[in-house]
Write an enzyme that holds these catalytic residues in place. Structure first.
Site, PDB file in Angstrom:
ATOM      1  N   ARG A 123     -10.283 -27.369  24.325  1.00  0.00           N
ATOM      2  CA  ARG A 123     -10.001 -28.575  25.112  1.00  0.00           C
ATOM      3  C   ARG A 123     -10.237 -29.832  24.266  1.00  0.00           C
ATOM      4  O   ARG A 123      -9.527 -30.819  24.395  1.00  0.00           O
ATOM      5  CB  ARG A 123     -10.806 -28.574  26.405  1.00  0.00           C
ATOM      6  N   ARG A 140      -2.642 -33.609  21.444  1.00  0.00           N
ATOM      7  CA  ARG A 140      -1.864 -34.467  22.349  1.00  0.00           C
ATOM      8  C   ARG A 140      -1.834 -35.911  21.872  1.00  0.00           C
ATOM      9  O   ARG A 140      -0.826 -36.590  21.997  1.00  0.00           O
ATOM     10  CB  ARG A 140      -2.438 -34.377  23.760  1.00  0.00           C
ATOM     11  N   ASN A 160       2.867 -32.395  27.775  1.00  0.00           N
ATOM     12  CA  ASN A 160       1.631 -32.578  27.012  1.00  0.00           C
ATOM     13  C   ASN A 160       1.339 -31.428  26.047  1.00  0.00           C
ATOM     14  O   ASN A 160       0.198 -31.143  25.725  1.00  0.00           O
ATOM     15  CB  ASN A 160       0.447 -32.829  27.947  1.00  0.00           C
ATOM     16  N   HIS A 163      -1.479 -25.992  27.127  1.00  0.00           N
ATOM     17  CA  HIS A 163      -2.423 -25.727  28.219  1.00  0.00           C
ATOM     18  C   HIS A 163      -3.657 -25.094  27.614  1.00  0.00           C
ATOM     19  O   HIS A 163      -3.567 -24.293  26.680  1.00  0.00           O
ATOM     20  CB  HIS A 163      -1.806 -24.767  29.240  1.00  0.00           C
TER      21      HIS A 163
END
Length: 196
Positions: A123, A140, A160, A163
């Site tokens: 993340r 991103r 984006n 995932h």
């Protein structure tokens, strides 16, 4: 401590990332971080598969709608004109459908990734889910400029690139949805003894 080293997460390079030739960039950043790809494949998923992947709870749907309403308020967009409703659950359902359309618009590359704090690390590599707010240096932040205000007005999902699972429970469910047990491989990276 061993279970922290073995944490697993799911990564999807979404259709926009695939079409823009960013598969290698995503893989490179994952591997440079010291994380291990233990399963990988390209899939053109159908809507039924994607609806199993996306959360179904009323709370998630409402949260999605509330986020959209917040974006509308920030950019002075009338939700009735943009979406035809101001009900957060209805808007959440529309956003979910837009996500399903987006994720079935082309092939995705699915990866199971393993390593120390793999969920948080991926993340962090990915950056903020809204690319307009993603920091430079993240995937991103470096490769997408899409905005929730533009996407919501155009009634489409935000492009984006990727995932990344949010929680261990989500990661386990998602990995099980995208990979069979015989598609997941255990091996030792050469630098594991040196790094941790």
């Amino acid at each position: 401590m061993e279970h922290i080293k073995q944490e697993k997460t799911l990564v999807l390079v979404k259709p926009d990332g695939v079409k823009r030739g960013l598969i290698g960039e995503v893989i490179k950043r994952i591997e440079r971080r010291g994380l291990k790809i233990i399963a990988i494949k390209m899939v053109w998923a159908g809507k039924e598969h994607i609806h199993k992947h996306l959360p179904t709870s009323e709370e998630w749907m409402e949260r999605l709608g509330q986020k959209t309403l917040k974006t509308f308020a920030e950019y002075k967009i009338d939700p009735l004109k943009a979406q035809g409703t101001s009900d957060p659950k209805q808007i959440g359902q529309m956003v979910k459908e837009a996500l399903a359309e987006y994720l079935t618009s082309g092939p995705v590359v699915a990866m199971a990734v393993q390593g120390i704090h793999a969920i948080d690390m991926i993340r962090k590599l990915a950056g903020h889910t809204l690319p307009v707010f993603a920091k430079m240096g993240t995937i991103r932040g470096d490769y997408s400029v899409d905005s929730p205000s533009v996407a919501n007005v155009e009634r489409r999902a935000i492009h984006n690139i990727m995932h990344a699972s949010e929680t261990p429970e989500e990661a386990n469910n998602e990995i099980g949805l995208w990979f069979s047990k015989d598609e997941i491989h255990e091996y030792k990276r050469a630098e594991e003894d040196i790094m941790f």
